[in-house]
Design an enzyme around this catalytic site. Structure first.
Site, PDB file in Angstrom:
ATOM      1  N   SER A 125     -13.043   2.948  -2.074  1.00  0.00           N
ATOM      2  CA  SER A 125     -13.731   3.932  -1.241  1.00  0.00           C
ATOM      3  C   SER A 125     -14.810   4.666  -2.041  1.00  0.00           C
ATOM      4  O   SER A 125     -15.754   4.019  -2.492  1.00  0.00           O
ATOM      5  CB  SER A 125     -12.673   4.872  -0.646  1.00  0.00           C
TER       6      SER A 125
ATOM      7  N   ASP B  54     -12.539  -0.748  10.033  1.00  0.00           N
ATOM      8  CA  ASP B  54     -12.688   0.388   9.117  1.00  0.00           C
ATOM      9  C   ASP B  54     -13.639   1.417   9.735  1.00  0.00           C
ATOM     10  O   ASP B  54     -14.820   1.133   9.940  1.00  0.00           O
ATOM     11  CB  ASP B  54     -13.252  -0.125   7.772  1.00  0.00           C
TER      12      ASP B  54
ATOM     13  N   HIS C 137      -9.409   1.522   6.917  1.00  0.00           N
ATOM     14  CA  HIS C 137      -9.945   1.866   5.595  1.00  0.00           C
ATOM     15  C   HIS C 137      -8.876   1.744   4.503  1.00  0.00           C
ATOM     16  O   HIS C 137      -9.179   1.852   3.324  1.00  0.00           O
ATOM     17  CB  HIS C 137     -10.482   3.300   5.653  1.00  0.00           C
TER      18      HIS C 137
HETATM   19  C1  MLT Z   1     -17.729   8.347   0.397  1.00  0.00           C
HETATM   20  O1  MLT Z   1     -17.983   9.510   0.649  1.00  0.00           O
HETATM   21  O2  MLT Z   1     -17.903   7.832  -0.705  1.00  0.00           O
HETATM   22  C2  MLT Z   1     -17.171   7.542   1.502  1.00  0.00           C
HETATM   23  O3  MLT Z   1     -17.334   8.202   2.696  1.00  0.00           O
HETATM   24  C3  MLT Z   1     -15.751   7.196   1.294  1.00  0.00           C
HETATM   25  C4  MLT Z   1     -14.904   8.404   1.078  1.00  0.00           C
HETATM   26  O4  MLT Z   1     -14.485   9.050   2.034  1.00  0.00           O
HETATM   27  O5  MLT Z   1     -14.645   8.704  -0.053  1.00  0.00           O
END
Ligand code: MLT
Length: 201
Positions: free
Chosen positions: A102, A152, A183
């Site tokens: 992520s 996702d 996700h």
């Molecule tokens: C991010 O902010 O990098 C993406 O939205 C994934 C997350 O929630 O960390």
């Protein structure tokens, strides 16, 4: 940067650079490293940003909308940290493979978008396209595994395909792996990434 380093038994295996998701820390992905390769050295880093107390690797303006200036700054900060860590822990700088989930996958992808020699390869679990409208370095000889979810809500299937296309166009060899999930990181996806790593490294 706050981090931990574990020297592995096999100095020839790539150093696994572990990059956690939002709200995680440097301990989160240690079980993944064990599944990928038990003998590899591990460098696991904590993101320098705090969002409501949750560590991240760069700022965002809203869910999925990145603060581009901070992304560029933090990508450089991590890149420099990798250079310093290679000297301090005496490992081969050119032999780092990132394993990110992520937000951690997004900064790993950003390293590849901005620096030709940042990583040898990357396992990206549920990444987004970190930045658009820039020329990527020549990524030939680099290997990338993308783990994506057909449902996702944070990273759409279309965006996963877009990331694959951008990396392939820059010369990287990319495997895009799908799970019919959201996700979350599943055992199936982790196993697929581990198998991919075994086949290549
Ligand atoms: C991010 O902010 O990098 C993406 O939205 C994934 C997350 O929630 O960390």
């Amino acid at each position: 940067m706050k981090h931990l380093f574990q020297k592995g038994k096999d100095p020839l295996k790539p150093i696994l650079l572990l990059l956690h998701g939002t709200g995680g820390n440097e301990l989160d992905l240690l079980p993944l490293a064990g599944k990928i390769n038990e003998e590899a050295s591990i460098l696991s880093v904590r993101g320098n940003i705090l969002e409501n107390g949750m560590p991240r690797f760069f700022r965002r303006l809203a869910e999925g909308i990145f603060d581009e200036e901070d992304l560029v700054f933090r990508t450089k900060e991590l890149y420099q940290f990798l250079n310093e860590a290679a000297e301090k822990y005496e490992f081969e700088r050119k032999n780092i493979v990132a394993v990110g989930y992520s937000n951690g996958a997004n900064i790993a992808a950003s390293l590849m978008f901005h620096y030709q020699d940042a990583l040898k390869g990357a396992i990206l679990h549920h990444p987004m396209v970190p930045r658009r409208g820039i020329d990527l370095p020549d990524l030939s000889g680099k290997y990338v595994f993308i783990g994506a979810g057909t449902n996702d809500p944070i990273c759409s299937a279309q965006e996963s395909e877009e990331l694959e296309t951008i990396l392939v166009n820059a010369g990287a060899k990319v495997e895009l792996h799908w799970e019919n999930r959201g996700h979350q990181l599943t055992f199936e996806e982790v196993n697929a990434a581990a198998q991919w790593f075994k086949n290549i490294f």
